[in-house]
Design a protein around this motif. Structure first.
Motif, PDB file in Angstrom:
ATOM      1  N   THR A  12       0.859  -1.176   0.000  1.00  0.00           N
ATOM      2  CA  THR A  12       0.000   0.000   0.000  1.00  0.00           C
ATOM      3  C   THR A  12       0.897   1.228   0.000  1.00  0.00           C
ATOM      4  O   THR A  12       1.698   1.426   0.907  1.00  0.00           O
ATOM      5  CB  THR A  12      -0.933   0.013   1.224  1.00  0.00           C
ATOM      6  N   ARG A  13       0.789   2.040  -1.046  1.00  0.00           N
ATOM      7  CA  ARG A  13       1.602   3.261  -1.169  1.00  0.00           C
ATOM      8  C   ARG A  13       0.929   4.459  -0.518  1.00  0.00           C
ATOM      9  O   ARG A  13       1.606   5.373  -0.039  1.00  0.00           O
ATOM     10  CB  ARG A  13       1.878   3.558  -2.642  1.00  0.00           C
ATOM     11  N   TRP A  14      -0.409   4.470  -0.541  1.00  0.00           N
ATOM     12  CA  TRP A  14      -1.169   5.576   0.043  1.00  0.00           C
ATOM     13  C   TRP A  14      -2.606   5.120   0.205  1.00  0.00           C
ATOM     14  O   TRP A  14      -3.133   4.383  -0.633  1.00  0.00           O
ATOM     15  CB  TRP A  14      -1.114   6.801  -0.867  1.00  0.00           C
ATOM     16  N   GLU A  15      -3.254   5.538   1.304  1.00  0.00           N
ATOM     17  CA  GLU A  15      -4.660   5.180   1.503  1.00  0.00           C
ATOM     18  C   GLU A  15      -5.429   6.382   2.012  1.00  0.00           C
ATOM     19  O   GLU A  15      -5.018   7.044   2.964  1.00  0.00           O
ATOM     20  CB  GLU A  15      -4.786   4.019   2.489  1.00  0.00           C
ATOM     21  N   GLY A  16      -6.537   6.654   1.338  1.00  0.00           N
ATOM     22  CA  GLY A  16      -7.441   7.715   1.753  1.00  0.00           C
ATOM     23  C   GLY A  16      -8.772   7.106   2.165  1.00  0.00           C
ATOM     24  O   GLY A  16      -8.901   5.889   2.322  1.00  0.00           O
TER      25      GLY A  16
END
Length: 182
Positions: A12-16
């Motif tokens: 996971t590189r980024w989670e919003g």
């Protein structure tokens, strides 16, 4: 690009709140957070003045223009385990001001499978009754269009000429394949 080995870890590189950017090997892609997906509604209004389709137009930040689309919304956005038909019923009324007496699920589809893992359930709504203005919630500012099916190609061309983005799901209205079975 080749398929990553099954044991290649997913990072996971980024989670919003709504999307997650992932990488598996050299593949980079986006998925919906929390396993949510979408319900897309093909709403057909059979009335005395002919057969119409209900479309919506709304501003889309990634495109920086208004976009012509089928009504749609997220399934499970607010409540885990929500069924696609429940979300579709809610979204049709919120976005368009219509309720449907009859629903048929066409199936699950993928919007852009080389980049996005999101799927959507396509549902056909018929037996429409206008119960409100639609327009969405909060600041969605949705414009509702009731378009004669026999004039859909001209309507889409006119919206494109105005600079409106055209959602890929509107293309099925131009080809007529799905409509032949309604």
């Amino acid at each position: 690009m080749s398929r990553p080995a099954p044991d290649t870890p997913i990072e996971t590189r980024w989670e919003g709140r709504f999307i997650t950017v992932k990488q598996q090997g050299t593949w980079e892609y986006v998925s919906r957070s929390r396993g949510i997906h979408a319900a897309v509604i093909l709403a057909i209004d059979d009335a005395a003045d002919g057969r119409h389709v209900i479309l919506v137009e709304q501003y889309r930040v990634p495109l920086k223009v208004n976009c012509l689309e089928l009504p749609a919304g997220l399934v499970g956005d607010d409540s885990a385990g929500e069924a696609a038909d429940v979300a579709a019923t809610r979204e049709l009324e919120e976005e368009t001001g219509y309720r449907a007496a009859h629903w048929r699920t066409v199936g699950e589809f993928f919007s852009s499978p080389g980049m996005v893992s999101e799927s959507f359930t396509l549902l056909v709504a018929t037996g429409l009754t206008r119960v409100g203005d639609g327009g969405g919630v909060d600041s969605e500012d949705i414009i509702v269009h009731r378009v004669p099916l026999d004039g859909i190609a001209d309507f889409v061309a006119a919206k494109r000429a105005e600079g409106c983005g055209i959602d890929v799901r509107v293309a099925m209205l131009l080809t007529g394949g799905l409509l032949a079975n309604l």
